[in-house]
Design a protein around this motif. Structure first.
Motif, mmCIF file in Angstrom:
data_model
loop_
_atom_site.group_PDB
_atom_site.id
_atom_site.type_symbol
_atom_site.label_atom_id
_atom_site.label_comp_id
_atom_site.label_asym_id
_atom_site.label_seq_id
_atom_site.Cartn_x
_atom_site.Cartn_y
_atom_site.Cartn_z
ATOM 1 N N LEU A 96 -5.295 0.519 -6.192
ATOM 2 C CA LEU A 96 -5.147 1.874 -6.409
ATOM 3 C C LEU A 96 -6.401 2.592 -6.547
ATOM 4 C CD1 LEU A 96 -2.055 1.271 -9.116
ATOM 5 C CD2 LEU A 96 -2.029 2.289 -6.663
ATOM 6 N N ARG A 97 -7.511 1.830 -7.295
ATOM 7 C CA ARG A 97 -8.862 2.339 -7.353
ATOM 8 C C ARG A 97 -9.181 2.716 -5.967
ATOM 9 N NH1 ARG A 97 -12.939 -1.313 -9.557
ATOM 10 N NH2 ARG A 97 -11.098 -2.116 -10.653
ATOM 11 N N GLY A 98 -9.107 2.078 -5.037
ATOM 12 C CA GLY A 98 -9.499 2.327 -3.574
ATOM 13 C C GLY A 98 -9.056 3.522 -3.023
ATOM 14 N N ARG A 99 -7.849 4.149 -3.502
ATOM 15 C CA ARG A 99 -7.107 5.306 -2.990
ATOM 16 C C ARG A 99 -7.466 6.447 -3.743
ATOM 17 N NH1 ARG A 99 -1.222 3.428 -0.664
ATOM 18 N NH2 ARG A 99 -2.044 1.554 0.335
ATOM 19 N N ALA A 100 -8.017 6.536 -4.893
ATOM 20 C CA ALA A 100 -8.161 7.636 -5.816
ATOM 21 C C ALA A 100 -9.373 8.265 -4.670
ATOM 22 C CB ALA A 100 -8.615 7.307 -7.002
ATOM 23 N N ALA A 157 -4.547 -3.140 -9.107
ATOM 24 C CA ALA A 157 -5.685 -1.994 -9.580
ATOM 25 C C ALA A 157 -6.917 -1.815 -8.712
ATOM 26 C CB ALA A 157 -6.377 -2.736 -11.108
ATOM 27 N N ARG A 158 -7.115 -2.856 -7.947
ATOM 28 C CA ARG A 158 -8.243 -2.362 -6.788
ATOM 29 C C ARG A 158 -7.825 -1.865 -5.655
ATOM 30 N NH1 ARG A 158 -12.641 -6.486 -4.457
ATOM 31 N NH2 ARG A 158 -13.464 -5.276 -2.625
#
Length: 56
Positions: free
Chosen positions: A51-55, A48-49
């Motif tokens: 994926l959140r960093g790449r958004a 989750a972390r």
């Protein structure tokens, strides 16, 4: 959760030393379940972390 897994593991070791096989077995089983739940939640948090960093 990892803390509780460690506590149950220590209880299992102490119970095993004193000859309480049933309690040792149950505590070891609970510790194993808690450890695997911790691993799953840890991996989910890492993904989750990431994926959140790449958004954008």
């Amino acid at each position: 959760m990892l803390y509780w897994a460690l506590i149950f593991f220590v209880v299992a070791i102490i119970a095993g030393v004193f000859g309480f096989g049933g309690i040792a077995s149950a505590s070891a089983g609970i510790a194993q379940i808690l450890f695997f739940v911790f691993l799953v939640l840890f991996i989910v948090a890492l993904v989750a972390r990431a994926l959140r960093g790449r958004a954008p």
